[in-house]
Write a protein that holds these residues in place. Structure first.
Motif, PDB file in Angstrom:
ATOM      1  N   CYS A  71     -21.282  49.996  31.967  1.00  0.00           N
ATOM      2  CA  CYS A  71     -21.246  48.690  33.119  1.00  0.00           C
ATOM      3  C   CYS A  71     -20.711  47.767  32.432  1.00  0.00           C
ATOM      4  O   CYS A  71     -20.640  47.389  31.329  1.00  0.00           O
ATOM      5  N   SER A  72     -19.610  47.070  33.323  1.00  0.00           N
ATOM      6  CA  SER A  72     -18.816  45.818  32.506  1.00  0.00           C
ATOM      7  C   SER A  72     -19.755  44.543  32.358  1.00  0.00           C
ATOM      8  O   SER A  72     -19.436  43.619  31.965  1.00  0.00           O
ATOM      9  N   ALA A  73     -21.191  44.584  33.059  1.00  0.00           N
ATOM     10  CA  ALA A  73     -22.145  43.504  32.864  1.00  0.00           C
ATOM     11  C   ALA A  73     -21.633  42.172  33.537  1.00  0.00           C
ATOM     12  O   ALA A  73     -21.531  41.425  32.899  1.00  0.00           O
ATOM     13  N   PRO A  74     -21.327  42.409  34.631  1.00  0.00           N
ATOM     14  CA  PRO A  74     -20.761  40.941  35.153  1.00  0.00           C
ATOM     15  C   PRO A  74     -22.059  40.036  35.401  1.00  0.00           C
ATOM     16  O   PRO A  74     -21.992  38.935  35.759  1.00  0.00           O
ATOM     17  N   CYS A  75     -23.136  40.669  35.374  1.00  0.00           N
ATOM     18  CA  CYS A  75     -24.433  39.761  35.464  1.00  0.00           C
ATOM     19  C   CYS A  75     -24.513  38.786  34.447  1.00  0.00           C
ATOM     20  O   CYS A  75     -25.374  37.766  34.790  1.00  0.00           O
ATOM     21  N   GLY A 135     -25.053  48.577  30.639  1.00  0.00           N
ATOM     22  CA  GLY A 135     -24.212  47.644  30.005  1.00  0.00           C
ATOM     23  C   GLY A 135     -24.066  47.616  28.359  1.00  0.00           C
ATOM     24  O   GLY A 135     -23.031  47.372  27.809  1.00  0.00           O
ATOM     25  N   TYR A 136     -24.996  48.030  27.772  1.00  0.00           N
ATOM     26  CA  TYR A 136     -25.142  48.140  26.468  1.00  0.00           C
ATOM     27  C   TYR A 136     -24.248  49.438  25.991  1.00  0.00           C
ATOM     28  O   TYR A 136     -24.063  49.553  24.759  1.00  0.00           O
ATOM     29  N   VAL A 181     -18.179  49.912  36.700  1.00  0.00           N
ATOM     30  CA  VAL A 181     -18.479  49.139  37.941  1.00  0.00           C
ATOM     31  C   VAL A 181     -19.889  49.155  38.097  1.00  0.00           C
ATOM     32  O   VAL A 181     -20.730  49.910  37.474  1.00  0.00           O
ATOM     33  N   ARG A 182     -20.246  47.836  38.589  1.00  0.00           N
ATOM     34  CA  ARG A 182     -21.995  47.699  38.466  1.00  0.00           C
ATOM     35  C   ARG A 182     -22.418  48.800  39.627  1.00  0.00           C
ATOM     36  O   ARG A 182     -21.895  49.154  40.636  1.00  0.00           O
ATOM     37  N   THR A 183     -23.455  49.499  39.060  1.00  0.00           N
ATOM     38  CA  THR A 183     -24.390  50.247  39.825  1.00  0.00           C
ATOM     39  C   THR A 183     -25.592  49.864  40.267  1.00  0.00           C
ATOM     40  O   THR A 183     -26.476  50.535  40.876  1.00  0.00           O
ATOM     41  N   LEU A 201     -17.043  59.079  35.840  1.00  0.00           N
ATOM     42  CA  LEU A 201     -16.319  58.008  36.134  1.00  0.00           C
ATOM     43  C   LEU A 201     -16.512  56.597  35.700  1.00  0.00           C
ATOM     44  O   LEU A 201     -15.478  55.774  35.389  1.00  0.00           O
ATOM     45  N   LEU A 202     -17.817  56.285  35.316  1.00  0.00           N
ATOM     46  CA  LEU A 202     -18.383  54.876  34.944  1.00  0.00           C
ATOM     47  C   LEU A 202     -17.582  54.663  33.497  1.00  0.00           C
ATOM     48  O   LEU A 202     -17.599  53.595  32.790  1.00  0.00           O
TER      49      LEU A 202
END
Length: 718
Positions: A179-183, A174-175, A153-155, A147-148
């Motif tokens: 992950c959408s990399a909200p960090c 993120g790469y 979403v962040r995991t 699903l990612l």
């Protein structure tokens, strides 16, 4: 064995109204909780001729010494109060369903700024959305990995997220686009929260909307000849469909329902639950319980509903609950479920069609679970019974020791001396009864030694004395002990937890930390030291056994057996005997004693290491009275390091929010009286580093241990 007529209420005392009743034993423990539409009619059933009662009911009323009741307005209130009291008192004669394991859930932390998808077990937390339970954690991770692609979403954990934010570089997910990399700010908090909300919607069964939307976007991309984007969308659609295929459709009308099935015999009952969401089985769980009371299938279902939904609200309670038998009466249970959900809940028996076919599948699972449980338990019961009988025979006891307490002393070269008490009942660990002690070097108001140095014998004497002084104090308060104690046993104890031991102002009160919550003396729940064992086991040989026996003799206790298990040759020592009792190596009794001893050792050494680590992390700020963790962190954050804080003036320290002049003076005085810190050393190069360079602060939570602290000499622990 009590005579029920001795505590039977007088005619006319019991009200003819709904309520909840409690039976208590001679120690004021609550042993049974029940509810009734009419208290008078229900309680009258317990005080008929004993020959006409069910064997388990007869055992309960003869074990009880009193009965009390609470009147409520409605049957729904009675249902809720009964559930609360069963959870609170854990009565031994009530049906209690227990998970055979801790089932994993897929959880989304919607209460965080950047919600995180993860696997969670244990108690549910407020603000977190749960999906499941699942049979295996790997099944959750496989689903999330698929699903990612669509919902990145962040995991990651909080530490990884914080480190990525500091460095400005996202993690591998993120790469690769998972992950959408909200960090690092690639997505705003609001957009990431909406992404997590869409993930939750998909998990609840609203799959068609997202599939149609992605298919439309794929078609538009193809028309605009953006073939790479269309290919990515095609792969996303495939991932969603593959995730959906993991749960086959069992109900074609996309029903949200829980199916509960019960398999039972005269002694035990197994319950299986299938959680169906959007027509697909999203989770499965099961329990097995002893039938310690005469109970119908409908009543078993009612208890299962209390266990399932007693702490749930909203969508966690489905619109439809399918059961094999309806509780009697049905209306209060249905009203209670409706109140938990906030909308109407249908509770019924499936009669035909897909739902009936699925219920048969759940029933087969329940039956298989009961058969498997009985196969395992038959062996376990036989082995445990044989072990207890062998122990009773070897130690010349009158009966099998159903409750065994074992004590162990742990220290590191005489420092941080602690002790543990573990409890085994019927051959099984009773972890809620575990206790731990900090050795003080005193018994009662008498200082018997300084509390430092390596002396297991005096430590064992102190621990046994403190434990059984508390037992006698409880008996004295309840009126059971009338001989009089020459000493004044300490009666003040503050509660603690398994991680944070309680403390007390009373000099003889223990600093013992229970695993369970603090229990008051008249509420019916198990008290901390109220119940004596039939056998006390100490980790050690003749000296430790003699010390334990001497402590019991000084308190006038002569009805508790004592033995010791020496590690060297696994010999069993008895008080006053010059030769040990040697049990065969293949003896089940010896194996049980070894398990009890090893568990006490594990529990003691865990506590000792915790105390040692806490002492090693201590710094001069810990000696400042009234200076808590928050203000310590504020000081270190303001000055940047302990070195700068040491060189600061009183006026500079007063600039820190929450620090007054008097506290600042106390801080400087603490630094002046403290020994200078040892230099920090780079273990790779041997270079002595400046404190600011090393980043070591002894008062900053989560930071490395201060340089120069003693090394972890675990090989010398006892």
């Amino acid at each position: 064995m009590a005579d029920p007529s001795s505590y039977r209420p007088k005619p006319g005392q019991i009200p003819d109204s709904p309520g909840v009743y409690r039976f208590r034993d001679e120690h004021r423990r609550v042993i049974y909780v029940g509810k009734a539409k009419s208290l008078r009619q229900r309680l009258a059933n317990y005080f008929q001729d004993l020959a006409g009662l069910h064997p388990r009911t007869r055992t309960m009323v003869t074990t009880a010494a009193s009965v009390e009741w609470t009147v409520v307005s409605t049957e729904v209130e009675a249902l809720q109060l009964e559930y609360s009291w069963i959870k609170e008192y854990d009565p031994r004669f009530n049906v209690k369903y227990r998970d055979d394991k801790s089932y994993p859930y897929l959880a989304v932390t919607m209460n965080e700024e950047f919600p995180r998808v993860q696997v969670m077990r244990g108690h549910k937390k407020k603000g977190v959305r749960y999906f499941g339970p699942y049979a295996h954690a790997w099944a959750i991770r496989d689903t999330v990995d698929l699903l990612l692609r669509v919902f990145p979403v962040r995991t990651c954990s909080a530490g990884v997220f914080k480190n990525a934010s500091r460095t400005g570089r996202p993690c591998l997910l993120g790469y690769i686009g998972k992950c959408s990399a909200p960090c690092v700010g690639r997505i705003s908090p609001d957009d990431h929260w909406e992404l997590a909300d869409e993930f939750c919607d998909f998990m609840t069964g609203r799959t068609g909307t997202y599939l149609r939307r992605l298919e439309k976007q794929m078609a538009e991309a193809a028309e605009e000849m953006e073939y790479e984007r269309a290919a990515r969308l095609r792969d996303d659609i495939g991932a969603l469909k593959k995730a959906m295929e993991k749960n086959a459709v069992v109900l074609a009308d996309a029903t949200d329902a829980d199916l509960i099935a019960v398999a039972e015999d005269e002694l035990e009952a197994a319950v299986q639950i299938f959680h169906v969401r959007g027509g697909r089985v999203r989770g499965q769980r099961g329990w097995v319980t002893d039938k310690v009371e005469e109970i119908t299938t409908g009543a078993l279902v009612e208890h299962a509903l209390q266990q399932l939904y007693g702490e749930e609200t909203g969508d966690a309670v489905p619109k439809e609950v399918l059961v094999p038998a309806l509780p009697d009466p049905l209306e209060p249970v249905q009203e209670w479920l409706t109140a938990r959900r906030g909308s109407n809940v249908s509770l019924r028996i499936p009669q035909r069609g897909d739902k009936r076919a699925l219920m048969e599948t759940v029933e087969r699972n329940a039956q298989q679970s009961l058969v498997l449980h009985k196969t395992k338990r038959a062996s376990d019961l036989t082995t445990r019974s044989r072990a207890l009988e062998e122990i009773a025979e070897a130690l010349d006891l009158d009966s099998a020791p159903l409750r065994i307490e074992c004590y162990d002393i742990s220290h590191l070269q005489g420092d941080d001396v602690v002790a543990s008490m573990v409890v085994f009942e019927d051959g099984l660990a009773r972890k809620s009864e575990y206790r731990r002690f900090e050795i003080k070097g005193r018994v009662g108001d008498t200082q018997v030694w300084h509390g430092e140095g390596q002396d297991d014998v005096r430590s064992m004497h102190e621990v046994i004395s403190r434990r059984f002084r508390r037992y006698l104090a409880d008996k004295e308060r309840t009126g059971e002990w009338v001989d009089g104690n020459p000493d004044n046993p300490g009666t003040s104890e503050n509660p603690g937890t398994s991680e944070n031991p309680g403390t007390s102002e009373d000099p003889d009160a223990t600093a013992d930390a229970p695993i369970a919550s603090s229990l008051t003396e008249d509420d019916g729940r198990p008290k901390r030291f109220a119940y004596p064992p039939q056998l006390v086991v100490v980790d050690g040989g003749q000296p430790q056994v003699a010390a334990a026996k001497r402590a019991l003799d000084e308190l006038g206790i002569d009805d508790i057996a004592v033995c010791g298990l020496a590690k060297r040759l696994e010999e069993v020592w008895l008080p006053g005997d010059d030769d040990p009792v040697v049990l065969p190596r293949t003896s089940e009794g010896l194996y049980l004693l070894q398990r009890v001893r090893d568990e006490a050792h594990r529990f003691a050494i865990t506590y000792q290491r915790t105390k040692r680590a806490k002492r090693f992390r201590a710094g001069p700020l810990d000696d400042v009275p009234g200076l808590g963790d928050a203000r310590k962190q504020a000081l270190v954050k303001h000055f940047g390091s302990m070195k700068r804080l040491r060189s600061a003036t009183i006026d500079q320290i007063c600039e820190v929010p929450g620090i007054g002049r008097k506290t600042a003076e106390t801080i400087l005085a603490a630094f002046a009286s403290a020994a200078p810190p040892a230099p920090a050393v780079n273990t790779a190069t041997g270079e002595i580093m400046d404190e600011e360079e090393s980043g070591t602060t002894s008062d900053s939570p989560g930071e490395p241990v201060a340089a120069g602290a003693p090394e972890d000499r675990r090989g010398q622990e006892t």
